[in-house]
Design a protein around this motif. Sequence first.
Motif, PDB file in Angstrom:
ATOM      1  N   ARG A 171       0.839  -1.205   0.000  1.00  0.00           N
ATOM      2  CA  ARG A 171       0.000   0.000   0.000  1.00  0.00           C
ATOM      3  C   ARG A 171       0.871   1.251   0.000  1.00  0.00           C
ATOM      4  O   ARG A 171       0.354   2.361   0.017  1.00  0.00           O
ATOM      5  N   LYS A 172       2.159   1.044   0.030  1.00  0.00           N
ATOM      6  CA  LYS A 172       3.117   2.158   0.088  1.00  0.00           C
ATOM      7  C   LYS A 172       2.860   3.022   1.325  1.00  0.00           C
ATOM      8  O   LYS A 172       2.987   4.231   1.307  1.00  0.00           O
ATOM      9  N   THR A 173       2.443   2.361   2.387  1.00  0.00           N
ATOM     10  CA  THR A 173       2.174   3.059   3.629  1.00  0.00           C
ATOM     11  C   THR A 173       3.475   3.544   4.229  1.00  0.00           C
ATOM     12  O   THR A 173       4.424   2.779   4.383  1.00  0.00           O
ATOM     13  N   ASN A 174       3.523   4.831   4.527  1.00  0.00           N
ATOM     14  CA  ASN A 174       4.686   5.362   5.227  1.00  0.00           C
ATOM     15  C   ASN A 174       4.512   5.027   6.690  1.00  0.00           C
ATOM     16  O   ASN A 174       3.447   5.238   7.256  1.00  0.00           O
ATOM     17  N   TYR A 175       5.519   4.517   7.288  1.00  0.00           N
ATOM     18  CA  TYR A 175       5.455   4.201   8.694  1.00  0.00           C
ATOM     19  C   TYR A 175       6.733   4.653   9.358  1.00  0.00           C
ATOM     20  O   TYR A 175       7.786   4.728   8.746  1.00  0.00           O
ATOM     21  N   GLU A 176       6.569   5.033  10.599  1.00  0.00           N
ATOM     22  CA  GLU A 176       7.699   5.506  11.376  1.00  0.00           C
ATOM     23  C   GLU A 176       8.240   4.381  12.232  1.00  0.00           C
ATOM     24  O   GLU A 176       7.521   3.801  13.040  1.00  0.00           O
ATOM     25  N   ILE A 177       9.495   4.022  12.012  1.00  0.00           N
ATOM     26  CA  ILE A 177      10.131   3.000  12.837  1.00  0.00           C
ATOM     27  C   ILE A 177      10.420   3.609  14.198  1.00  0.00           C
ATOM     28  O   ILE A 177      11.068   4.649  14.310  1.00  0.00           O
ATOM     29  N   VAL A 178       9.896   2.987  15.229  1.00  0.00           N
ATOM     30  CA  VAL A 178      10.082   3.473  16.586  1.00  0.00           C
ATOM     31  C   VAL A 178      11.259   2.746  17.227  1.00  0.00           C
ATOM     32  O   VAL A 178      12.105   3.345  17.873  1.00  0.00           O
ATOM     33  N   VAL A 179      11.301   1.443  17.073  1.00  0.00           N
ATOM     34  CA  VAL A 179      12.392   0.630  17.609  1.00  0.00           C
ATOM     35  C   VAL A 179      12.799  -0.367  16.546  1.00  0.00           C
ATOM     36  O   VAL A 179      11.989  -0.974  15.904  1.00  0.00           O
TER      37      VAL A 179
END
Length: 185
Positions: free
Chosen positions: A177-185
């Motif tokens: 879905r080409k979802t942008n996600y923020e890597i937290v850990v």
Amino acid sequence: MEITAEEMKKSIEKIYERLDEVSPVDFDCGKLCGEVCCKDLEGEGELALYLLPGEELMYEESDEFELYYIDSSEIKYPHSWKGQIYLVKCVNPPRCDRSIRPIQCRTFPLIPHITKNGEFHLIFDETEFPYECPIVRDHIKLNHDFLKVTYEIWMKLITNPLVYDLIDMDSRMRDNRKTNYEIVV
């Protein structure tokens, strides 16, 4: 050697206990949103959570949660998941027994993600919900001990091939879905 139901339940209880030791923030995050993730939202249907393998054992005798299942062929789940997929919903939200809330609730607002290269991360859960989590929306800093324990627990959980397959499938769907996600850990 196959694990017994009693051993599985004890394992889940230990995970619950470990996650009970930490909290995403130093205050009741439910105060930010009025416990919106624990409520039945009018017009949005019932909120139910899918359980991880063996987690259904925690709800067999609960009066505060309704345990039910759907057949794995009825939903998009990994092929390795056969038979029944268990779900749970609170009977009287938001007045549920927090001592047996599902792993998904305990680790929210984080979810596990496996990159195409096989690297494991925790990311903010930015799934479309019928509500908005202020922690995710406002990028409120999460407690270090919560991050550490949540990472540790999910690393343990993905050693189960069924859990790994589910997390991998969800991760590929986000990537597709080409979802942008923020890597937290």
